[in-house]
Design an enzyme around this catalytic site. Structure first.
Site, PDB file in Angstrom:
ATOM      1  N   GLY A  14       0.783  -1.240   0.000  1.00  0.00           N
ATOM      2  CA  GLY A  14       0.000   0.000   0.000  1.00  0.00           C
ATOM      3  C   GLY A  14       0.810   1.282   0.000  1.00  0.00           C
ATOM      4  O   GLY A  14       0.267   2.364   0.221  1.00  0.00           O
ATOM      5  N   ASP A  65      -0.749  -6.486  -7.527  1.00  0.00           N
ATOM      6  CA  ASP A  65      -2.102  -5.995  -7.751  1.00  0.00           C
ATOM      7  C   ASP A  65      -3.001  -7.030  -7.084  1.00  0.00           C
ATOM      8  O   ASP A  65      -3.076  -8.180  -7.545  1.00  0.00           O
ATOM      9  CB  ASP A  65      -2.367  -5.905  -9.260  1.00  0.00           C
ATOM     10  N   ALA A  96     -12.160   2.916  -4.048  1.00  0.00           N
ATOM     11  CA  ALA A  96     -13.555   3.097  -4.444  1.00  0.00           C
ATOM     12  C   ALA A  96     -13.551   4.155  -5.535  1.00  0.00           C
ATOM     13  O   ALA A  96     -12.642   4.992  -5.592  1.00  0.00           O
ATOM     14  CB  ALA A  96     -14.404   3.569  -3.274  1.00  0.00           C
ATOM     15  N   TYR A 156     -18.599   8.895   3.160  1.00  0.00           N
ATOM     16  CA  TYR A 156     -17.709   7.725   3.193  1.00  0.00           C
ATOM     17  C   TYR A 156     -18.400   6.528   2.509  1.00  0.00           C
ATOM     18  O   TYR A 156     -17.755   5.671   1.911  1.00  0.00           O
ATOM     19  CB  TYR A 156     -17.281   7.398   4.628  1.00  0.00           C
ATOM     20  N   LYS A 163     -15.282  -1.246   4.656  1.00  0.00           N
ATOM     21  CA  LYS A 163     -14.498  -1.327   5.902  1.00  0.00           C
ATOM     22  C   LYS A 163     -15.209  -2.204   6.942  1.00  0.00           C
ATOM     23  O   LYS A 163     -14.547  -2.843   7.760  1.00  0.00           O
ATOM     24  CB  LYS A 163     -14.225   0.066   6.468  1.00  0.00           C
ATOM     25  N   THR A 194      -4.070  12.081   2.753  1.00  0.00           N
ATOM     26  CA  THR A 194      -3.236  11.279   1.844  1.00  0.00           C
ATOM     27  C   THR A 194      -3.754  11.483   0.428  1.00  0.00           C
ATOM     28  O   THR A 194      -4.730  12.208   0.214  1.00  0.00           O
ATOM     29  CB  THR A 194      -3.323   9.793   2.207  1.00  0.00           C
TER      30      THR A 194
HETATM   31  C1  1JT Z   1     -10.437   5.451   0.159  1.00  0.00           C
HETATM   32  C2  1JT Z   1     -10.496   6.843  -0.004  1.00  0.00           C
HETATM   33  C3  1JT Z   1     -10.300   4.899   1.422  1.00  0.00           C
HETATM   34  C4  1JT Z   1     -10.419   7.656   1.106  1.00  0.00           C
HETATM   35  C5  1JT Z   1     -10.289   7.100   2.357  1.00  0.00           C
HETATM   36  C6  1JT Z   1     -10.226   5.727   2.523  1.00  0.00           C
HETATM   37  N1  1JT Z   1     -10.099   5.467   3.845  1.00  0.00           N
HETATM   38  C7  1JT Z   1     -10.071   6.637   4.493  1.00  0.00           C
HETATM   39  N2  1JT Z   1     -10.190   7.612   3.601  1.00  0.00           N
HETATM   40  C8  1JT Z   1     -10.171   9.012   3.889  1.00  0.00           C
HETATM   41  C9  1JT Z   1     -11.496   9.517   4.348  1.00  0.00           C
HETATM   42  C10 1JT Z   1     -12.542   9.707   3.478  1.00  0.00           C
HETATM   43  C11 1JT Z   1     -13.740  10.249   3.923  1.00  0.00           C
HETATM   44  C12 1JT Z   1     -13.870  10.608   5.235  1.00  0.00           C
HETATM   45  C13 1JT Z   1     -12.812  10.418   6.093  1.00  0.00           C
HETATM   46  C14 1JT Z   1     -11.632   9.876   5.643  1.00  0.00           C
HETATM   47  C15 1JT Z   1     -10.639   7.470  -1.346  1.00  0.00           C
HETATM   48  C16 1JT Z   1     -10.930   6.480  -2.447  1.00  0.00           C
HETATM   49  C17 1JT Z   1     -10.140   5.220  -2.293  1.00  0.00           C
HETATM   50  C18 1JT Z   1     -10.483   4.526  -0.992  1.00  0.00           C
HETATM   51  O1  1JT Z   1     -15.057  11.152   5.623  1.00  0.00           O
HETATM   52  C19 1JT Z   1     -15.049  11.838   6.826  1.00  0.00           C
HETATM   53  C20 1JT Z   1     -14.920  10.445   3.006  1.00  0.00           C
END
Ligand code: 1JT
Length: 256
Positions: A14, A65, A96, A156, A163, A194
């Site tokens: 990752g 992958d 996603a 989310y 998750k 990130t």
């Molecule tokens: C993905 C993305 C997985 C953003 C992600 C994630 N896991 C945490 N985040 C950050 C996040 C996103 C939201 C949030 C809080 C943290 C982007 C696409 C790929 C998978 O809402 C408060 C929406």
């Protein structure tokens, strides 16, 4: 003083760039004396991972992958070819479609739902199977999750459902691998800016709210996640499996 992971061999999946939580974990593992196997996704990420490898204790870098069985079995062979047992695995990947995080959950198309599940949840099962063959002396598997698995966090959406499947997979894997001395846990990190988070609109305002309301009054730093991951890979957490460890400035337990 000897490091907490001295002489341990760890697989980290990752790392995309220097902002990746997987990179902060790799730095912390290196500092504690672990030797690392890093994976990259596709040729374009190979160079980035190669250049980061220079500052880390890297044993090997390998393509992976997680949607391709062939790459997973190649990784499994690479791990076994190193000739000593694998001690820990870090699974720090998710995907996603951007559209699916920026509109109503009810609008989630079947393919977007299945894609998020495949990359973000099923991949832990596939990686655990590929890695466990090389974990002949027991060890630890750690994945990364987020509060949106058990609480509704605006936008989310499909990732929250993925998750939830990931966290349930942690429990089933922990139950099955426990007798082999392999522990399986998740770190639930507070939001961090990130590359993935950049796909989310208004992410900066989410960070502001957390920094203002979380008991520790700051946003989660990648190094905090790295240090918690060291704990979960080390002897210090030998009694911990099937757990979700919140590294989120205390946000998780707040009511309002
Ligand atoms: C993905 C993305 C997985 C953003 C992600 C994630 N896991 C945490 N985040 C950050 C996040 C996103 C939201 C949030 C809080 C943290 C982007 C696409 C790929 C998978 O809402 C408060 C929406």
């Amino acid at each position: 003083m000897p490091g907490l992971l001295e002489n341990k061999l760890a697989l980290i999946l990752g790392i995309a760039n220097k902002w990746s939580l997987a990179y902060a974990i790799a730095q912390a593992y290196s500092r504690e004396g672990a030797r690392l196997v890093l994976t990259y996704l596709g040729e374009h990420q190979r160079e980035a991972v190669e250049s980061m490898a220079k500052e880390l204790n890297v044993e090997r870098i390998a393509p992976c992958d997680v949607t391709k069985e062939q790459e997973l079995s190649g990784l499994s062979d690479t791990l076994r070819s190193i000739g000593r047992p694998l001690d820990s695995v870090v699974h720090s990947l998710a995907f996603a479609n951007r559209e699916d995080l920026n509109r109503g959950f009810i609008e989630t198309p079947r393919e977007g739902f299945l894609l998020a599940q495949e990359v973000s949840a099923y991949s832990l099962v596939a990686v655990a199977r590929a890695a466990a063959r090389a974990m002949t002396a027991g060890g630890s598997i750690t994945t990364l999750t987020y509060l949106g698995s058990t609480r509704v966090v605006p936008n989310y959406n499909v990732m929250g459902v993925a998750k939830a499947a990931l966290e349930a997979s942690v429990r089933y894997l922990a139950s099955e691998l426990g007798p082999s001395g392999i522990r399986v846990n998740a770190i639930s990190a507070g939001p961090v800016k990130t590359a993935s988070a950049r796909a989310v609109k208004d992410f900066s305002s989410i960070l502001e709210v957390v920094a203002k309301r979380a008991p520790l009054r700051h946003n989660t730093e990648p190094a905090e996640v790295g240090d918690a991951a060291v704990f979960l890979a080390s002897h210090l957490s030998r009694g911990v499996t099937g757990n979700v460890l919140f590294v989120d400035s205390g946000m998780q337990m707040m009511g309002l």
